[in-house]
Design an enzyme around this catalytic site. Structure first.
Site, PDB file in Angstrom:
ATOM      1  N   SER A  78       0.834  -1.199   0.000  1.00 45.16           N
ATOM      2  CA  SER A  78       0.000   0.000   0.000  1.00 45.16           C
ATOM      3  C   SER A  78       0.879   1.263   0.000  1.00 45.16           C
ATOM      4  O   SER A  78       1.605   1.490  -0.966  1.00 45.16           O
ATOM      5  CB  SER A  78      -0.962  -0.051   1.197  1.00 45.16           C
ATOM      6  OG  SER A  78      -1.962   0.931   1.096  1.00 45.16           O
ATOM      7  N   ASP A 134     -10.273  -4.340  -4.903  1.00 48.80           N
ATOM      8  CA  ASP A 134      -9.648  -3.323  -4.058  1.00 48.80           C
ATOM      9  C   ASP A 134     -10.431  -2.018  -4.139  1.00 48.80           C
ATOM     10  O   ASP A 134     -10.541  -1.423  -5.224  1.00 48.80           O
ATOM     11  CB  ASP A 134      -8.206  -3.103  -4.526  1.00 48.80           C
ATOM     12  CG  ASP A 134      -7.368  -2.302  -3.544  1.00 48.80           C
ATOM     13  OD1 ASP A 134      -7.944  -1.496  -2.791  1.00 48.80           O
ATOM     14  OD2 ASP A 134      -6.143  -2.476  -3.533  1.00 48.80           O
ATOM     15  N   HIS A 148      -8.095  -4.985  -0.689  1.00 52.14           N
ATOM     16  CA  HIS A 148      -6.838  -4.294  -0.431  1.00 52.14           C
ATOM     17  C   HIS A 148      -5.923  -5.100   0.495  1.00 52.14           C
ATOM     18  O   HIS A 148      -4.715  -4.907   0.492  1.00 52.14           O
ATOM     19  CB  HIS A 148      -7.120  -2.922   0.188  1.00 52.14           C
ATOM     20  CG  HIS A 148      -5.950  -1.989   0.126  1.00 52.14           C
ATOM     21  ND1 HIS A 148      -5.436  -1.505  -1.064  1.00 52.14           N
ATOM     22  CD2 HIS A 148      -5.180  -1.450   1.103  1.00 52.14           C
ATOM     23  CE1 HIS A 148      -4.409  -0.711  -0.817  1.00 52.14           C
ATOM     24  NE2 HIS A 148      -4.224  -0.663   0.493  1.00 52.14           N
TER      25      HIS A 148
END
Length: 207
Positions: free
Chosen positions: A109, A159, A190
Site C-alpha cells: 500500500s 480493491d 486491499h
C-alpha cells in the site's frame, strides 16, 4: 527478539540473514504500520534473507506513513519527491552500515507507492521491487532507466482503494521505463492473502 534501532535517519529494524548470496529485502509498511509489520511476511516469503525495515516518518493522525497525502488516492507529490530522496539516502547509509547489496523492495500500500517512487526517481537504489496494492506515485514521473529490473505488482480485483486502471497504468509506466514487470490481479480486496504469499515466494525465489 530483533532490536529496533533509533538514529538520526529512520527508526528501523535490521535482521541479518543466513544466506549472504541472496539480495536483502527492504520492507516498507502501509499506513498505520511500523518497522515490525512486514517482518513475518519477509521471513515467510524469503527465508534466510537479510531484512531492512524502516518506519515511515510522516504521521497522519497517529498513523505512520512514508509521505503525505491530500486525500484518499491524492498524493502530496512535492512531499513524495522529498521523502523518496530521504528514504534513498537512508538505504545507502544502511547498506554501508550493515554491508548490504542493493535491496529488493517489498512494499504494501503506502509502502508499495514509495517503492514505486524509488524505482522512478532513484532507480539506482533498488535491485527490484514487489509492489503489493500499489498506485501510480507521480502524475508526471521522472525519466528512469530501469534496465530490466524485476518488478512484481500484485493487485486486488476488488480493491476499493486502488482502481484497476491505476494499477495497470503503473505496470505500463514501469515497463516503458525498462522494468521487467509481472502484474497479477487477484480476486481480493486491499488486504493480503495466501495467494499473495505464494506468488511472492515464487517470484523472490526466481530472483
Amino acid at each position: 527478539m530483533t532490536a529496533t534501532t533509533v538514529d538520526a535517519d529512520f527508526i528501523h529494524v535490521f535482521e541479518p540473514g543466513s544466506d549472504p548470496a541472496r539480495r536483502p529485502l527492504l520492507l516498507l509498511h502501509g499506513t498505520g504500520g511500523d518497522e515490525r509489520d512486514l517482518l513475518s511476511l519477509g521471513r515467510t516469503v524469503a527465508p534466510g534473507v537479510s531484512l531492512l525495515s524502516p518506519r515511515g516518518k510522516v504521521l497522519e493522525g497517529a498513523a505512520p506513513r512514508f509521505f503525505r497525502r491530500l486525500a484518499e488516492g491524492v498524493f502530496d507529490e512535492a512531499d513524495l519527491r522529498r521523502r523518496t530522496d530521504e528514504l534513498a539516502e537512508f538505504v545507502l547509509a544502511a547498506r554501508e552500515r550493515y554491508g548490504l547489496a542493493a535491496p529488493i523492495a517489498l512494499g504494501f500500500s503506502n509502502g508499495a507507492n514509495i517503492a514505486a517512487a524509488l524505482l522512478l526517481q532513484r532507480p539506482e537504489i533498488l535491485a527490484g521491487a514487489a509492489l503489493l496494492r500499489a498506485m501510480v506515485p507521480f502524475a508526471e514521473p521522472p525519466r528512469a532507466d530501469l534496465a530490466v529490473k524485476p518488478v512484481l505488482i500484485l493487485s486486488g480485483a476488488l480493491d476499493p482503494i486502488v482502481p484497476k486502471a491505476n494499477a495497470e497504468a503503473l505496470a505500463r509506466q514501469l515497463g516503458e521505463s525498462g522494468a521487467a514487470v509481472e502484474h497479477r490481479v487477484l480476486p481480493a480486496g486491499h488486504g493480503l492473502g495466501q495467494a499473495d504469499i505464494g506468488l511472492l515466494k515464487d517470484w523472490l525465489a526466481r530472483r
